[in-house]
Scaffold this motif. Structure first.
Motif, PDB file in Angstrom:
ATOM      1  N   VAL A  33       0.460  -1.016  -0.044  1.00 50.23           N
ATOM      2  CA  VAL A  33      -0.370   0.371  -0.413  1.00 50.23           C
ATOM      3  C   VAL A  33       1.026   1.248   0.177  1.00 50.23           C
ATOM      4  N   MET A  34       0.692   2.446  -0.910  1.00 49.56           N
ATOM      5  CA  MET A  34       1.486   3.308  -0.761  1.00 49.56           C
ATOM      6  C   MET A  34       0.890   4.590  -0.706  1.00 49.56           C
ATOM      7  N   GLY A  35       1.404   5.108  -0.197  1.00 47.06           N
ATOM      8  CA  GLY A  35       0.564   6.569   0.563  1.00 47.06           C
ATOM      9  C   GLY A  35       1.885   7.739   0.589  1.00 47.06           C
ATOM     10  N   TRP A  36       0.923   9.542   0.779  1.00 46.19           N
ATOM     11  CA  TRP A  36       1.507  10.602   0.410  1.00 46.19           C
ATOM     12  C   TRP A  36       2.138  10.760   1.636  1.00 46.19           C
ATOM     13  N   PHE A  37       2.692  11.850   2.092  1.00 45.52           N
ATOM     14  CA  PHE A  37       2.631  12.910   3.283  1.00 45.52           C
ATOM     15  C   PHE A  37       3.088  13.751   3.588  1.00 45.52           C
ATOM     16  N   ARG A  45       3.603  14.836  10.688  1.00 51.81           N
ATOM     17  CA  ARG A  45       3.561  13.976   9.165  1.00 51.81           C
ATOM     18  C   ARG A  45       1.704  13.798   9.231  1.00 51.81           C
ATOM     19  N   GLU A  46       1.739  15.059   7.886  1.00 51.49           N
ATOM     20  CA  GLU A  46       0.476  14.715   7.328  1.00 51.49           C
ATOM     21  C   GLU A  46      -0.285  13.536   6.552  1.00 51.49           C
ATOM     22  N   PHE A  47      -1.250  13.118   6.852  1.00 49.81           N
ATOM     23  CA  PHE A  47      -1.964  12.399   5.569  1.00 49.81           C
ATOM     24  C   PHE A  47      -2.320  12.862   4.755  1.00 49.81           C
ATOM     25  N   SER A  99       3.358   1.081   3.054  1.00 52.95           N
ATOM     26  CA  SER A  99       3.393  -0.379   3.813  1.00 52.95           C
ATOM     27  C   SER A  99       3.067  -1.606   3.468  1.00 52.95           C
ATOM     28  N   ARG A 100       3.711  -2.380   4.538  1.00 58.94           N
ATOM     29  CA  ARG A 100       3.799  -3.973   4.357  1.00 58.94           C
ATOM     30  C   ARG A 100       2.436  -4.550   4.771  1.00 58.94           C
ATOM     31  N   GLY A 104      -5.694  -1.725   7.839  1.00 58.37           N
ATOM     32  CA  GLY A 104      -5.230  -0.645   8.685  1.00 58.37           C
ATOM     33  C   GLY A 104      -5.863   0.416   7.893  1.00 58.37           C
ATOM     34  N   SER A 105      -6.100   1.675   8.404  1.00 58.19           N
ATOM     35  CA  SER A 105      -6.742   3.055   7.725  1.00 58.19           C
ATOM     36  C   SER A 105      -5.308   3.799   6.860  1.00 58.19           C
ATOM     37  N   PHE A 106      -3.909   3.488   7.025  1.00 57.39           N
ATOM     38  CA  PHE A 106      -3.102   3.852   6.137  1.00 57.39           C
ATOM     39  C   PHE A 106      -3.776   5.248   6.217  1.00 57.39           C
ATOM     40  N   MET A 107      -4.080   6.118   7.084  1.00 57.82           N
ATOM     41  CA  MET A 107      -4.116   7.518   7.060  1.00 57.82           C
ATOM     42  C   MET A 107      -2.751   7.645   8.308  1.00 57.82           C
ATOM     43  N   PHE A 108      -2.273   6.827   8.550  1.00 52.95           N
ATOM     44  CA  PHE A 108      -0.903   7.700   9.551  1.00 52.95           C
ATOM     45  C   PHE A 108       0.017   6.898   9.571  1.00 52.95           C
ATOM     46  N   ALA A 109       0.942   7.771   9.846  1.00 58.73           N
ATOM     47  CA  ALA A 109       2.482   7.273   9.211  1.00 58.73           C
ATOM     48  C   ALA A 109       3.348   5.989  10.288  1.00 58.73           C
ATOM     49  N   ASN A 110       2.520   6.102  11.072  1.00 60.56           N
ATOM     50  CA  ASN A 110       3.293   4.899  11.811  1.00 60.56           C
ATOM     51  C   ASN A 110       2.909   3.810  11.174  1.00 60.56           C
ATOM     52  N   GLU A 111       2.062   3.291   9.965  1.00 59.68           N
ATOM     53  CA  GLU A 111       1.667   2.573   9.035  1.00 59.68           C
ATOM     54  C   GLU A 111       2.522   1.588   8.102  1.00 59.68           C
ATOM     55  N   PHE A 112       2.803   2.361   7.863  1.00 60.51           N
ATOM     56  CA  PHE A 112       3.745   2.977   6.650  1.00 60.51           C
ATOM     57  C   PHE A 112       5.714   2.182   7.436  1.00 60.51           C
ATOM     58  N   ASP A 113       6.216   1.535   6.344  1.00 63.49           N
ATOM     59  CA  ASP A 113       7.303   1.013   7.125  1.00 63.49           C
ATOM     60  C   ASP A 113       8.359   1.432   6.238  1.00 63.49           C
TER      61      ASP A 113
END
Length: 125
Positions: A33-37, A45-47, A99-100, A104-113
């Motif tokens: 799962v990929m994200g931008w913050f 760090r903001e989602f 994120s692996r 999850g919500s995948f809206m918080f930085a601690n969900e990303f690896d």
């Protein structure tokens, strides 16, 4: 672990558009799962946005809805953030993240690896 490198940041004027890219290497990109913050000094760090593995499900942060679009190309291992109608409050360092996690919500930085080094976006009035 996947290595992420952002590009495309810069200085633009309000109402301009900018496209950020994130190149991934060293991992199975389509399994993340990929994200931008984004982040400003002395702030959390903001989602900004996330996109699920196949690319069909996305979520954009509330203040960016209607202006930002996230997409991915699993064949090219790239993630893109298209930003339109930029505002001065969009000024920040923008980070690409992977994120692996399987849920999850995948809206918080601690969900990303894994994280890129960031690219600066500055929007002038």
């Amino acid at each position: 672990q996947v290595q992420l490198v952002e590009s495309g940041g810069g200085l633009v004027q309000a109402r301009d558009s900018l496209t950020l890219s994130c190149a991934a290497s060293g991992g199975a990109f389509s399994s993340y799962v990929m994200g931008w913050f984004r982040q400003n000094p002395n702030a959390d760090r903001e989602f900004v946005a996330h996109i699920m593995r196949a690319g069909f499900i996305t979520l954009i942060g509330e203040s960016m809805k209607g202006r930002f679009t996230i997409s991915r190309d699993n064949a090219k291992n790239t993630l893109t953030l298209q930003m339109n109608n930029l505002k001065p409050e969009d000024t920040a360092v923008y980070y690409c993240a992977a994120s692996r996690r399987r849920s999850g919500s995948f809206m918080f930085a601690n969900e990303f690896d894994d994280w890129g080094q960031g690219t600066q976006v500055t929007v002038s009035k």
